[in-house]
Design a protein around this motif. Structure first.
Motif, PDB file in Angstrom:
ATOM      1  N   SER C  69       0.818  -1.202   0.000  1.00 38.42           N
ATOM      2  CA  SER C  69       0.000   0.000   0.000  1.00 38.42           C
ATOM      3  C   SER C  69       0.855   1.258   0.000  1.00 38.42           C
ATOM      4  CB  SER C  69      -0.913  -0.009   1.222  1.00 38.42           C
ATOM      5  OG  SER C  69      -0.138  -0.181   2.368  1.00 38.42           O
ATOM      6  N   ALA C  70       2.163   1.095   0.022  1.00 43.09           N
ATOM      7  CA  ALA C  70       3.024   2.276   0.081  1.00 43.09           C
ATOM      8  C   ALA C  70       2.765   3.153  -1.129  1.00 43.09           C
ATOM      9  CB  ALA C  70       4.478   1.859   0.113  1.00 43.09           C
ATOM     10  N   GLY C  71       2.581   4.415  -0.875  1.00 41.84           N
ATOM     11  CA  GLY C  71       2.423   5.344  -1.976  1.00 41.84           C
ATOM     12  C   GLY C  71       1.068   5.272  -2.638  1.00 41.84           C
ATOM     13  N   ARG C  72       0.191   4.419  -2.177  1.00 40.50           N
ATOM     14  CA  ARG C  72      -1.140   4.391  -2.777  1.00 40.50           C
ATOM     15  C   ARG C  72      -1.906   5.604  -2.285  1.00 40.50           C
ATOM     16  NH1 ARG C  72      -4.664   0.790  -1.444  1.00 40.50           N
ATOM     17  NH2 ARG C  72      -5.901   0.935  -3.320  1.00 40.50           N
ATOM     18  N   LYS C  73      -2.356   6.351  -3.246  1.00 43.33           N
ATOM     19  CA  LYS C  73      -3.005   7.602  -2.883  1.00 43.33           C
ATOM     20  C   LYS C  73      -4.388   7.638  -3.486  1.00 43.33           C
ATOM     21  CE  LYS C  73       0.395  10.014  -0.963  1.00 43.33           C
ATOM     22  NZ  LYS C  73       0.344  11.077   0.021  1.00 43.33           N
ATOM     23  N   ALA C 207      -4.142   5.977   0.890  1.00 37.26           N
ATOM     24  CA  ALA C 207      -5.334   5.141   0.754  1.00 37.26           C
ATOM     25  C   ALA C 207      -5.709   4.484   2.075  1.00 37.26           C
ATOM     26  CB  ALA C 207      -5.109   4.077  -0.309  1.00 37.26           C
TER      27      ALA C 207
END
Lengths: 578, 417, 222
Positions: C69-73, C207
């Motif tokens: 989920s890293a960087g999921r925006k 997110a």
């Protein structure tokens, strides 16, 4: 190849018919969809002006049953129209897609049935390679040109504000030449409105208690100020700065503290590109009401029309800034404040007429905005004061509706106290660990400055209806706090409790704020009389002096001299022998 | 009511909790707020896996299995999955902008899935040619379905139109890197069709492109797609590329017109019919032209700042604030109102806008130069004659759709075997 | 024969150049991939939330739980910046926008005269059409106890115009806010409302914390 047999021929015919019908169907649905969405967009049924009109009518006559019925009906119709529009769009798109898929399949079948085996013998001969090459080269060149031109044109068309309006550029900065480190104010400096502490207090008390401006007794020097103004002198080292303005001109003056010689005069011109309107102001405020700030590198001044100017001690213009014409009923009068190389400006305006009120911090050397905080208050006449609370510095501001403290480093709002004053003129002070603010038309508030958020109910230590002032700010020795009302009533309260110690009516009107030097309270009355009282638990008049001309000034204490601005003259009061 | 209006400035200073929360006596309890979650992360991993799988399958179908039917079925799958199911987002074409924004050092983050969508098709192109275009890209897929009666475009026309994507790519990268706009996504003509909703003009453009695509095969892929430019370059370097014939070409000419994208190159055996010196001199001129075009491009790109920078919101707002023109102020009343109530400082805005303008000048010059260079290269490219003995696909333009396979008699023989 | 040889030489030279360029590009792309994988900051919320998610490690690269989920925006609207211009209703790519009004009961004063519900100047406080501010009648008003009324939003009717939000934040507690609803939002690469938002209220939030519902506009974790 397959169209020879009869059955395949009839199949071909059927497929062709299906293709034609489905294509026509798709086109029809497509047109309907487009017109539908156009119609919905054009009509925007939820914003019908008719509905608005009816609502206005209801407001005018709430009991009119016919109109309310009409609204209800129309509202029903409009909502129905809107939601069925959305729904029909969805079904329309699905119909269109189905139609397109059918037509695509049938057309595919047509194409497949009509397909021909490749026959290289029918191919036209290839063009001459050399010629083809040159044509291709030209094609690329022409295409490149056309594409670049199109991009330029499209971008220009798309460009939102348009080229013609791109021209105006306002000047902001002149490079800062005179860069030196800000040094601590030398003893005796009076760098801003009401001194370095912002409270109008000096610890030394060897100031004269008698003089006469008219005869010159006890006056070191006096000098005529070219343009009038309410602003007070600010002093750093041996230089005194002062501002004056009329409807046309705005000027900054620099005097020698020792002799009163004017070292230079500088006119603040050309700050706003377009000629500015002269702000409508109250005569008592004038066009140069705010006091400047200074340090060893510059003096920064603001005028009633929102022009800000910074000049170095050698009369070199450092920078100018146009804050825009303020909408302020009595004219902008809030003085500048200083915090760590930043000039703080409380720029409150009538929010209904002008842009919103704000508190801004400018970098002193460049004039660039360091931070700017919106203030949800209307126009005010009070000045911001930077105080060291022991737990960090705070900028305390006052307005009709609230006393608000900000972090001077970031502009973050720290705490606020709701109040309901009107035409608030006095500035706050910090005394005995409390912020004391005299809200005109309301009360005096004493606030512990360690809260956050709305602290109206939690951090107000005491309030007092006794002593509320209208123009002048209070002054305190840490134990007692003194208020001077323009009507002549002087009130002394206890800082810790707000209890009244004494009050006394003096024969004078007080616009200038009292100054406190040691245990002596200096009060400049509007007619030019200066009352000197003892700052103690009993009323005691020590002396009385006169300027010989009207004054709305507060006393400025530097060294062993007092600077007081009269209507036309700047007085330096002290021991002549020095 | 009137009192409320008068008090409004006071009240807004303490916007929250003007009215305390009631103490209910009837045992009423506060309802919760529903907060529907966005798509979970594992779905995005699935997207990447499907992409990787589809690319691998496409490469295998095209190069090893040589099956047009397989490619077609995969195309349908991609259209349904990446197109209608995933609504055309995230797509490799748009990912260019995310990468550009990320590389330019802005705050934009590059999610792993987006990075994968950018990198994977290029890596596959470096090995197998444009297999992504053939069967994985949903935008290609929807156009591929529309190819019914393809016509041949004259070579100069397709060459000329082929210059558009380069400029589009340059503009998209510049605008994304300056944080101004994602024009590829904004003008993606087929996404509204996948979503069954969107801006009408874009939807219409998509429909028109599809209709054109009945005759001019895949117009978007060939004459607009910015990612196609990158894939084109990568595919020219491909290690293994689709070949028309499974073994040796017999020069039957049957495949000559088979390609709907005009990507089949005919053999060039005839010796050059001009003197060597003329050719050499032309080459010199063209090299000079290459340099000239690069310089020209840099100059033009530098000047583009004036027209492109206003696409950036900050620059636009700065212009609006500075215009002092009643017409402009009326048109942008909402923006001005928001700016004023937002308490932002016009001077900070101006400084930021100036920084963006500087970026546009520098970036514009770089990209203009690059575009000029690419133009020069393609002019050079059409002037270089390579001898070619067999019918082969143009490695850059070939979309590896496998349509030409069936036209080859050798292939027919292979299939019968 | 000679000619053939030179042709072969040219071919092999060309082949070499090609593989060299291919190798260089592959290295470049691999570098890009590695950089996206490793060179990112922890996107988890700060403070205790962050500790919970990844035990306080400074870098996602070493944190297995957050890599995916890293960087999921996702796009979200900051209510503290919103000026309720009404564009959320019209500028979304979805017809019937993904932005809806969200009611925060904890902030609500349960007022009898709700400025998010009634037209300004409404005298008779009932839910007749002429009194409602909502153009689609998406707000429901229910009596709880004297003098309190409960308000709820029917999201299927809400078009995200923000008229109620304007009323509530100007005169009330500001319990009504506009929010991007993530069951509807298709999370466009560039949000088309954000592009035209005059107050710059849209931003991409993590997110894992996709809503900005708290008064201080901190993200709300799911």
């Amino acid at each position: 190849m397959s169209l020879e047999s009869k059955s395949s021929q009839s199949l071909y015919r059927v497929v062709c018919a299906v293709a034609v019908v489905s294509c026509a169907f798709s086109v029809l649905i497509g047109i309907l969809l487009i017109s539908n969405s156009m119609a919905v967009r054009m009509a925007s049924p939820l914003d019908l002006p008719e509905l608005e009109h009816l609502r206005e009518m209801v407001k005018a006559s709430p009991s009119n049953q016919a109109v309310t019925d009409k609204i209800r009906d129309l509202d029903q119709v409009v909502r129905h129209l809107y939601f069925t529009g959305l729904a029909s769009r969805k079904t329309g798109i699905i119909l269109l897609l189905t139609g397109m898929i059918v037509s695509l399949l049938s057309l595919k079948a047509v194409a497949w049935l009509r397909r021909q085996p490749p026959n290289p013998r029918e191919y036209p001969p290839d063009p001459d390679p050399l010629q083809a090459e040159s044509v291709a080269r030209w094609a690329v060149v022409v295409a490149g040109g056309v594409i670049v031109a199109t991009v330029m044109i499209i971008a220009k068309e798309v460009s939102p504000v348009g080229g013609a309006l791109r021209a105006a550029t306002a000047p902001i900065k002149a490079p800062a030449q005179f860069v030196a480190a800000h040094s601590a104010p030398p003893t005796g400096a009076w760098p801003s409105f009401r001194g370095a502490s912002g409270s109008g207090v000096t610890s030394s008390s060897n100031f004269p208690v008698a003089w006469d401006g008219a005869t010159g007794t006890g006056i070191v020097w006096k000098v005529e100020i070219p343009l009038s103004g309410m602003s007070l002198p600010v002093v750093w080292g041996n230089t005194v700065y002062l501002t004056g303005a009329s409807t046309e001109k705005r000027e900054v003056y620099c005097y020698d503290l020792a002799t009163g010689t004017r070292l230079w005069k500088m006119e603040a011109t050309g700050i706003s590109k377009t000629p500015k309107q002269v702000p409508e102001i109250f005569q008592d405020t004038g066009y140069a009401a705010p006091t400047s700030v200074t340090d060893d590198r510059l003096v920064c001044s603001i005028f009633a029309n929102g022009d800000v100017i910074a000049i170095d001690p050698c009369a070199k213009l450092l920078w100018t800034l146009d804050l825009g014409l303020p909408f302020n009923r009595y004219g902008h009068s809030s003085s500048l404040a200083w915090y760590q190389d930043k000039v703080l400006i409380q720029y409150d305006q009538d929010t209904e007429k002008g842009s919103p009120s704000r508190l801004l911090a400018l970098d002193a050397m460049t004039g660039k905005t360091v931070w700017s905080t919106l203030r949800k208050v209307s126009d005010s006449w009070s000045s911001p004061v930077v105080v060291e609370t022991g737990k960090g510095a705070q900028v305390i501001t006052m307005a009709n509706d609230a006393i608000i403290a900000y972090d001077p480093a970031s502009g973050r709002e720290l705490w606020a106290v709701k109040c309901s004053g009107s035409d608030v003129g006095p500035s706050p002070i910090f005394a005995g660990g409390l912020v004391v603010a005299s809200i005109t038309g309301d009360r005096i508030y004493a606030i512990r400055p360690d809260g956050s958020g709305n602290v109206t109910t939690t951090h107000v230590v005491w309030t007092s209806e006794d002593g509320v002032t209208d123009v002048s700010s209070p002054v305190s020795n840490g134990e007692l706090v003194f208020f001077a009302h323009s009507g002549g009533l002087i009130t002394c309260l206890e800082v810790k409790t707000g209890k009244k110690v004494w009050d006394h009516n003096l024969d004078g009107e007080f616009y200038g704020s009292p100054g406190l030097a040691g245990d002596k309270l200096y009060l400049v009355a509007r007619n030019g009389t200066v009352f000197i009282l003892k700052a103690g638990r009993q009323f005691e008049e020590i002396g009385k002096a006169t300027l010989g001309e009207p004054s709305d000034s507060s006393p400025v204490f530097v060294g062993d001299r007092i600077l007081i601005r009269g209507l036309k003259t700047l007085f330096c009061i002290g021991n002549k022998a020095k | 009511m009137l009192i409320l209006y008068v008090l409004m400035p006071v009240l807004t200073a303490f916007a929250e909790n003007r009215f305390p929360q009631p103490q209910f006596e009837s045992g009423y309890s506060l309802p919760g707020i529903s907060v529907p979650a966005p798509r979970v992360a594992s779905w995005e991993l699935l997207d990447v896996l499907v992409l990787g799988g589809a690319l691998s399958l496409a490469a295998w179908l095209i190069l090893k299995k040589r099956s047009r039917r397989g490619v077609f079925l995969l195309t349908v799958f991609s259209l349904l999955y990446f197109g209608f199911w995933r609504k055309g987002c995230v797509c490799s074409i748009g990912s260019i902008q995310n990468v550009a924004a990320w590389l330019s050092g802005s705050e934009a983050v590059l999610p792993l899935s987006v990075a994968a969508f950018f990198i994977l098709p290029l890596v596959f192109a470096l090995f197998f040619g444009r297999v992504f275009c053939a069967a994985v890209c949903p935008l290609g897929a929807i156009q591929d379905m529309m190819i019914l009666f393809p016509v041949r475009l004259p070579r100069p026309v397709s060459l000329a139109l082929g210059m558009i994507p380069v400029v589009y790519l340059g503009l998209a990268v510049l605008l994304a890197a300056t944080g101004s706009a994602f024009i590829i996504c904004r003008h993606d003509p087929f996404v509204p069709i996948f979503r069954l909703s969107g801006e009408l003009s874009i939807l219409l453009a998509g429909v028109v492109l599809l209709l054109v695509g009945i005759f001019v095969a895949r117009p978007f892929c060939r004459f607009l797609c910015p990612y196609g430019v990158l894939l084109n370059w990568a595919s020219r370097l491909s290690k293994w590329h689709a070949t028309i014939t499974p073994d040796e070409c017999v020069q039957c000419r049957l495949c000559e017109r088979a390609c709907p994208f005009d990507a089949i190159r005919v053999p060039v055996i005839s010796p050059v019919s001009e003197a060597r010196e003329i050719g050499v001199r032309r080459m010199q001129w063209l090299l000079l032209l290459l340099v000239l075009l690069t310089g020209l491009g840099m100059g033009a790109g530098f000047r583009l700042e004036g027209v492109l920078a206003p696409l950036n919101a900050k620059v636009k707002l700065d212009q609006i604030l500075r215009s002092n023109h009643p017409a402009v102020e009326k048109q942008y009343a909402v923006e001005l109102e928001a700016f004023r109530t937002g308490g932002r400082d016009p001077h900070i805005l101006r400084a930021e806008a100036d920084a963006v303008r500087r970026q546009f000048r520098v970036g514009g010059a770089c990209l203009g130069g690059l575009i000029g260079f690419v133009f020069g290269l393609s002019i050079l490219g059409v002037s270089i004659r390579r001898s070619r003995e067999t019918y082969e696909p143009d490695r850059g333009e070939c979309l590896s759709c496998a349509r030409c396979y069936r036209f080859c008699p050798k292939e027919q023989k292979r299939l019968k075997r | 024969m000679n000619e053939l040889k030179t042709r072969d030489a040219v071919q092999s030279r060309r082949e070499f150049l090609r593989s060299f360029l291919r190798g260089a590009l592959l290295v470049g792309l691999a570098g890009l991939g590695v950089r996206t994988l490793l060179g990112r900051r922890c996107q988890a919320a700060s403070g205790s939330e962050r500790m919970k998610l990844c035990k306080g490690c400074p870098d996602v690269a070493f944190c297995s739980s957050a890599v995916l989920s890293a960087g999921r925006k996702v796009w979200q609207l900051d209510p503290s910046k919103c000026t309720q211009c009404g564009r959320c209703a019209t500028h979304c790519v979805l017809q019937s926008s993904a932005v809806k009004c969200v009611h925060r009961p904890a902030q609500c004063g349960y007022c009898r005269l709700c400025f998010g519900f009634f037209q300004p100047g409404a005298t008779i406080l009932n839910s007749a059409a002429e009194n409602q501010i909502c153009p689609t009648g998406a707000i429901r008003r229910k009596f709880v106890e004297e003098p309190y009324y409960e308000y709820t939003i029917d999201e299927s009717l809400c078009i995200g115009c923000g008229r109620c939000v304007k009323g509530c934040s100007a005169f009330g507690n500001g319990s009504l806010v506009l929010q991007v609803r993530h069951d509807r939002c298709v999370n466009c690469n560039e949000c088309s409302i954000a592009r035209d938002c005059p107050s710059d209220a849209f931003r991409q939030v993590s997110a894992t914390t996709p809503y900005l519902l708290k008064p201080g506009a901190e993200s709300v974790a799911l």
